[in-house]
Design a protein around this motif. Structure first.
Motif, PDB file in Angstrom:
ATOM      1  N   UNK A   1       0.824  -1.212   0.000  1.00 34.86           N
ATOM      2  CA  UNK A   1       0.000   0.000   0.000  1.00 34.86           C
ATOM      3  C   UNK A   1       0.851   1.252   0.000  1.00 34.86           C
ATOM      4  N   UNK A   2       1.998   1.214   0.672  1.00 38.67           N
ATOM      5  CA  UNK A   2       2.908   2.358   0.660  1.00 38.67           C
ATOM      6  C   UNK A   2       3.452   2.615  -0.733  1.00 38.67           C
ATOM      7  N   UNK A   3       3.779   1.550  -1.457  1.00 37.67           N
ATOM      8  CA  UNK A   3       4.246   1.702  -2.829  1.00 37.67           C
ATOM      9  C   UNK A   3       3.165   2.272  -3.728  1.00 37.67           C
ATOM     10  N   UNK A   4       1.940   1.821  -3.532  1.00 38.77           N
ATOM     11  CA  UNK A   4       0.830   2.347  -4.324  1.00 38.77           C
ATOM     12  C   UNK A   4       0.626   3.831  -4.044  1.00 38.77           C
ATOM     13  N   UNK A   5       0.615   4.200  -2.796  1.00 41.84           N
ATOM     14  CA  UNK A   5       0.427   5.610  -2.433  1.00 41.84           C
ATOM     15  C   UNK A   5       1.584   6.460  -2.934  1.00 41.84           C
ATOM     16  N   UNK A   6       2.817   5.951  -2.803  1.00 38.53           N
ATOM     17  CA  UNK A   6       3.984   6.697  -3.280  1.00 38.53           C
ATOM     18  C   UNK A   6       3.940   6.891  -4.791  1.00 38.53           C
ATOM     19  N   UNK A   7       3.522   5.861  -5.526  1.00 39.50           N
ATOM     20  CA  UNK A   7       3.455   5.996  -6.986  1.00 39.50           C
ATOM     21  C   UNK A   7       2.358   6.970  -7.396  1.00 39.50           C
ATOM     22  N   UNK A   8       1.238   6.986  -6.699  1.00 38.55           N
ATOM     23  CA  UNK A   8       0.170   7.937  -7.008  1.00 38.55           C
ATOM     24  C   UNK A   8       0.643   9.364  -6.761  1.00 38.55           C
ATOM     25  N   UNK A   9       1.317   9.575  -5.643  1.00 40.77           N
ATOM     26  CA  UNK A   9       1.830  10.917  -5.330  1.00 40.77           C
ATOM     27  C   UNK A   9       2.863  11.346  -6.359  1.00 40.77           C
ATOM     28  N   UNK A  10       3.760  10.429  -6.731  1.00 38.74           N
ATOM     29  CA  UNK A  10       4.802  10.756  -7.703  1.00 38.74           C
ATOM     30  C   UNK A  10       4.184  11.133  -9.051  1.00 38.74           C
ATOM     31  N   UNK A  11       3.185  10.372  -9.512  1.00 41.14           N
ATOM     32  CA  UNK A  11       2.562  10.674 -10.803  1.00 41.14           C
ATOM     33  C   UNK A  11       1.734  11.955 -10.758  1.00 41.14           C
ATOM     34  N   UNK A  12       1.180  12.288  -9.616  1.00 40.59           N
ATOM     35  CA  UNK A  12       0.440  13.555  -9.523  1.00 40.59           C
ATOM     36  C   UNK A  12       1.394  14.749  -9.532  1.00 40.59           C
ATOM     37  N   UNK A  13       2.571  14.588  -8.942  1.00 38.35           N
ATOM     38  CA  UNK A  13       3.533  15.689  -8.908  1.00 38.35           C
ATOM     39  C   UNK A  13       4.281  15.831 -10.232  1.00 38.35           C
ATOM     40  N   UNK A  14       4.597  14.710 -10.877  1.00 37.88           N
ATOM     41  CA  UNK A  14       5.362  14.727 -12.127  1.00 37.88           C
ATOM     42  C   UNK A  14       4.657  13.861 -13.167  1.00 37.88           C
ATOM     43  N   UNK A  15       3.570  14.349 -13.758  1.00 31.29           N
ATOM     44  CA  UNK A  15       2.868  13.530 -14.752  1.00 31.29           C
ATOM     45  C   UNK A  15       3.709  13.371 -16.016  1.00 31.29           C
TER      46      UNK A  15
END
Length: 59
Positions: free
Chosen positions: A17-31
């Motif tokens: 779940x941490x990886x999922x949340x981290x990837x979502x945050x990363x893609x929102x910041x740097x699409x």
């Protein structure tokens, strides 16, 4: 369940779940940005291929 099994379950849940949340945050910041301009040669080849009749097999 033993204490070791519960700890390993919690660790695996946090990792997934941490990886999922981290990837979502990363893609929102740097699409990812797609190229706005396409290669005209590739576009022309695609249009020529679309104009040709569809190949078929006579079996």
């Amino acid at each position: 369940m033993s204490a070791t099994a519960i700890v390993m379950l919690l660790v695996s849940i946090i990792i997934v779940w941490g990886g999922l949340i981290a990837s979502i945050i990363f893609l929102r910041l740097r699409p990812e940005v797609e190229d706005l301009y396409e290669n005209p040669d590739l576009v022309r080849e695609d249009e020529e291929r679309a104009a040709q009749p569809h190949p078929f097999r006579d079996t």
